[in-house]
Scaffold this active site. Structure first.
Site, PDB file in Angstrom:
ATOM      1  N   GLY A 113       1.895  36.235  67.704  1.00  0.00           N
ATOM      2  CA  GLY A 113       1.730  35.084  68.472  1.00  0.00           C
ATOM      3  C   GLY A 113       2.760  34.136  68.869  1.00  0.00           C
ATOM      4  N   GLY A 114       4.161  34.989  69.115  1.00  0.00           N
ATOM      5  CA  GLY A 114       5.193  34.630  69.799  1.00  0.00           C
ATOM      6  C   GLY A 114       5.901  33.461  68.809  1.00  0.00           C
ATOM      7  N   SER A 154       3.837  42.253  67.622  1.00  0.00           N
ATOM      8  CA  SER A 154       4.793  41.301  68.283  1.00  0.00           C
ATOM      9  C   SER A 154       5.514  40.351  67.840  1.00  0.00           C
ATOM     10  CB  SER A 154       3.489  40.446  69.244  1.00  0.00           C
ATOM     11  OG  SER A 154       4.147  39.999  70.347  1.00  0.00           O
TER      12      SER A 154
END
Length: 513
Positions: free
Chosen positions: A124-125, A207
């Site tokens: 989720g960055g 991610s």
């Protein structure tokens, strides 16, 4: 009388769930009780740290104190404060700063089974996401599944000179990474209470979760906490600089502190004391600032140095790794623009290297600009770091490296590639059985999912993805066909996009000198 007593006891035993003995167990803080979930014991909101609120906002996590009575771990804990909520069940799970929880789902029927453990770190960055969810395909195969929550955005990564003065170590930022480490320590120390083996823990993430896994593999604070690591579309081998400049560097803590001062000024607050009085809604509402300014930094504690240099020196947690990237994952982070704007942005971020980069990623119209921008993001932010990781560990480590390249276009993904490749997150349904989009899969894709899921299960159990009736996955060797290509089936081949990876290897090397 004896006959009556026998039937009474038998009836009571039949009424209990098959693994009722693990619906309640004892951890370091006291007794804890979970719920039955599809025949297994699920503990949803285990607090591994004190709530980071009030004076604990922007401080290192504090281990959870012992509790009295039986703690009920029967609901999901709050999602960390975040400015947006993509696919994270925001209408079902509350948001709040009291968010330092982890979950454990165990198929064990007794504490002495010593089962392997899989720990998921969500992506989720470093700005959005949630730890909620289970993984039944793993549980059915005798694996304990854990997931951890950590602070995000400004609340997880604000660096500031006044916060450094408050810290016994003289540092600030990286609270979210320290949360992850404390959660892993808690799992390592307590997983035996759930029938798990602390020596058989595998960490995984996608991610930002994959970037976190990479950072944890290099952190001295994680020594001995896990024996294997899976990183999907995430690594952390950029040089260290005072600016990220489009994902071309890890930022120094000093530079991050200055960003923190600028954010304080933007909010028109005079001190950290005043900042602590603001609601989390006021702190997190600026989406662009959350995405661009609050990120892990090199603090010489949790993250000690340029990770490339650490791996060159063999200074990391040398465990077996399974790592890879997707063929078109940069498309999710790119937007169509003019050729002029594209070239301007490239020159701003790459300086004297811009002309060479434009030759490697040429674009003559808006469509080609979009594709070129996507490929630059893919290679500079994801693929090169994974490639560097694989090459460095095979040279300086003993842990085995298994590398993949996911290239399957599927209806079952969040955002499909315009070019028929695999966008960011596209591999997750194949790794874990998630359902996105229409949820539809072709017969070939269904078979791919079975194979890949078995790879992950085998790797978690043994440190090796291979098993009977599976295509053999060779240990990675640079320059040889040892990368598992996942497209309309699975086969081994050389690293794709070699020219582009060579460019970034030289570019980042120049920034490191």
């Amino acid at each position: 009388m004896k006959k009556y007593l026998f039937f009474t006891i038998a009836a009571m035993m039949m009424a209990l769930p098959s693994n009722a003995q693990l619906l309640r167990t004892t951890v370091a803080q006291g007794e804890i009780e979970g719920v039955e979930h599809e025949g297994h014991a699920l503990f949803m909101n285990i607090p591994y740290a004190e709530a980071p609120v009030g004076d604990l906002r922007w401080k290192a996590p504090v281990a959870k104190k012992p509790w009295t009575g039986v703690y009920k771990a029967d609901k999901w804990g709050a999602r960390p404060p975040q400015p947006t909520d993509p696919n994270q069940k925001g209408n079902e799970i509350a948001m709040g700063e009291d968010c330092l929880y982890l979950s454990v789902e165990t198929p064990a029927k007794s504490k002495d089974e010593r089962l392997p453990v899989f720990v998921m770190i969500h992506g989720g960055g470093f700005t959005t996401g949630s730890y909620s969810g289970t993984q039944e395909s793993f549980i059915r195969e005798g694996i304990i599944y854990c997931s951890i929550e950590y602070r995000l955005g400004v609340l997880g990564f604000l660096a500031h000179p006044d916060l450094a003065k408050e810290s016994p170590r003289g540092i600030s930022g990286n609270y979210g990474i320290q949360d992850q480490i404390m959660a892993l320590q808690w799992i390592h120390d307590n997983i035996a209470a759930f029938g798990g083996d602390p020596d058989k823990i595998t960490i995984a993430g996608e991610s930002a979760g994959g970037i976190s896994v990479s950072m944890l593999c290099a952190s001295p604070l994680c020594k001995g906490l896990f024996r294997g690591a899976i990183s999907e579309s995430g690594s952390s081998f950029w040089p260290v600089s005072d600016k990220r400049s489009g994902n071309t560097a890890m930022v120094t803590e000093k530079a991050a502190q200055q960003q923190g001062v600028e954010y304080q000024n933007k909010l028109k607050q005079k001190s950290i004391k005043q900042m602590r009085k603001l609601s989390y809604e006021e702190l997190t509402k600026d989406i662009q600032m959350q995405m661009e300014s609050f990120w892990p930094v090199v603090d010489n504690y949790a993250i000690t140095d340029d990770q490339y240099k650490l791996y060159e020196a063999g200074n990391y947690n040398d465990v077996n790794v399974l790592i890879g990237t997707n063929s078109d994952e940069g498309s999710m982070f790119s937007r169509p623009t003019s050729v002029e704007e594209y070239e301007k942005r490239i020159r701003e971020n790459y300086g004297e290297w811009a002309d060479r980069l434009l030759k490697v990623y040429p674009a003559k119209d808006e469509k080609e600009v979009y594709f070129a921008s996507s490929d630059i993001f893919r290679d500079g932010s994801f693929a090169w770091g994974t490639y560097a990781w694989a090459n460095l560990q095979t040279k300086t480590g003993k842990g085995k490296v298994y590398m993949y390249y996911f290239d399957q276009d599927s209806e079952n993904t969040i955002l499909r590639s315009f070019r028929g490749g695999a966008s960011h997150v596209a591999e997750m349904p194949f790794f874990y059985g998630y359902k996105f989009g229409s949820g539809k899969m072709t017969a070939t894709e269904q078979q791919m999912e079975k194979i890949i899921t078995n790879y992950i299960i085998n790797f978690t159990k043994t440190g090796d993805p291979n098993g009977s009736h599976l295509p053999y996955w060779t240990i990675y060797e640079q320059g040889k066909p040892t990368v598992m290509i996942m497209r309309e089936g699975l086969h081994l081949d050389n690293v794709p996009n070699q020219e582009q990876l060579d460019f970034f290897e030289e570019f980042f090397k120049s920034k490191r000198n």
